[in-house]
Scaffold this motif. Structure first.
Motif, PDB file in Angstrom:
ATOM      1  N   UNK A  26      33.667  14.979  14.054  1.00 10.53           N
ATOM      2  CA  UNK A  26      32.884  16.128  13.655  1.00 10.53           C
ATOM      3  C   UNK A  26      31.312  15.958  14.458  1.00 10.53           C
ATOM      4  N   UNK A  27      31.014  17.125  14.853  1.00 13.98           N
ATOM      5  CA  UNK A  27      29.654  17.333  15.268  1.00 13.98           C
ATOM      6  C   UNK A  27      28.613  17.781  14.037  1.00 13.98           C
ATOM      7  N   UNK A  28      27.569  16.972  13.692  1.00 11.01           N
ATOM      8  CA  UNK A  28      26.795  17.044  12.652  1.00 11.01           C
ATOM      9  C   UNK A  28      25.471  17.834  13.232  1.00 11.01           C
ATOM     10  N   UNK A  29      25.281  19.105  12.657  1.00  8.85           N
ATOM     11  CA  UNK A  29      23.873  19.748  13.048  1.00  8.85           C
ATOM     12  C   UNK A  29      23.312  20.059  11.695  1.00  8.85           C
ATOM     13  N   UNK A  34      23.252  20.178   5.890  1.00 10.20           N
ATOM     14  CA  UNK A  34      23.105  20.611   4.374  1.00 10.20           C
ATOM     15  C   UNK A  34      24.034  20.608   3.548  1.00 10.20           C
ATOM     16  N   UNK A  35      25.444  21.054   4.106  1.00 15.10           N
ATOM     17  CA  UNK A  35      26.541  20.803   3.495  1.00 15.10           C
ATOM     18  C   UNK A  35      26.814  19.569   2.916  1.00 15.10           C
ATOM     19  N   UNK A  39      26.954  18.394  -0.981  1.00 14.17           N
ATOM     20  CA  UNK A  39      28.203  17.807  -1.335  1.00 14.17           C
ATOM     21  C   UNK A  39      27.940  16.460  -2.102  1.00 14.17           C
ATOM     22  N   UNK A  40      27.135  15.915  -1.370  1.00 16.90           N
ATOM     23  CA  UNK A  40      26.787  14.338  -1.879  1.00 16.90           C
ATOM     24  C   UNK A  40      25.855  14.557  -3.503  1.00 16.90           C
ATOM     25  N   UNK A  41      25.389  15.598  -3.685  1.00 14.45           N
ATOM     26  CA  UNK A  41      24.869  15.793  -4.921  1.00 14.45           C
ATOM     27  C   UNK A  41      25.578  16.477  -6.028  1.00 14.45           C
ATOM     28  N   UNK A  42      26.952  16.979  -5.471  1.00 10.95           N
ATOM     29  CA  UNK A  42      27.662  17.588  -6.524  1.00 10.95           C
ATOM     30  C   UNK A  42      29.318  17.349  -6.755  1.00 10.95           C
ATOM     31  N   UNK A  43      29.398  16.179  -5.890  1.00 12.29           N
ATOM     32  CA  UNK A  43      30.759  15.922  -5.434  1.00 12.29           C
ATOM     33  C   UNK A  43      31.175  14.408  -5.568  1.00 12.29           C
ATOM     34  N   UNK A  51      33.515  18.867   4.924  1.00  9.83           N
ATOM     35  CA  UNK A  51      34.015  19.006   6.479  1.00  9.83           C
ATOM     36  C   UNK A  51      35.348  19.604   6.326  1.00  9.83           C
ATOM     37  N   UNK A  52      36.116  19.613   5.440  1.00  7.62           N
ATOM     38  CA  UNK A  52      37.537  19.897   5.367  1.00  7.62           C
ATOM     39  C   UNK A  52      37.625  21.247   4.529  1.00  7.62           C
ATOM     40  N   UNK A  53      38.017  22.494   5.396  1.00  4.82           N
ATOM     41  CA  UNK A  53      38.133  23.911   4.670  1.00  4.82           C
ATOM     42  C   UNK A  53      39.373  23.771   3.405  1.00  4.82           C
ATOM     43  N   UNK A  54      38.900  24.301   2.315  1.00  9.00           N
ATOM     44  CA  UNK A  54      39.811  24.443   1.372  1.00  9.00           C
ATOM     45  C   UNK A  54      40.795  25.765   1.586  1.00  9.00           C
ATOM     46  N   UNK A  55      42.225  25.550   1.356  1.00  6.41           N
ATOM     47  CA  UNK A  55      43.058  26.529   1.646  1.00  6.41           C
ATOM     48  C   UNK A  55      42.599  27.514   0.457  1.00  6.41           C
TER      49      UNK A  55
END
Length: 72
Positions: A26-29, A34-35, A39-43, A51-55
């Motif tokens: 992945x490339x991180x911008x 921010x994502x 995520x680190x605060x909520x999951x 980084x993985x899209x949910x279906x």
């Protein structure tokens, strides 16, 4: 990582079938940063959530089988 470190990590996460693992580059911008922070605060599955899209129709509770998602 050394081979023994990889094996130890796989055992730690109870991975029996290495065929289920996926390598992702992945490339991180700014947006990805921010994502990742959100995520680190909520999951407990930060990299997967960031980084993985949910279906369609998939929720956080859909992985109730006890399986773990790992991104390497």
């Amino acid at each position: 990582m050394s081979a023994i470190s990889c094996i130890t990590l796989l055992n730690k996460f109870n991975i029996k079938d290495v065929g289920v693992l996926e390598e992702k580059t992945i490339d991180i911008g700014i947006d990805e940063g921010v994502k990742l922070l959100r995520s680190s605060l909520q999951s407990k599955t930060v990299l997967t959530d960031a980084f993985l899209e949910k279906k369609a129709g998939e929720s956080d509770a859909s992985n109730s089988s006890g399986a773990h998602s790992i991104v390497i």
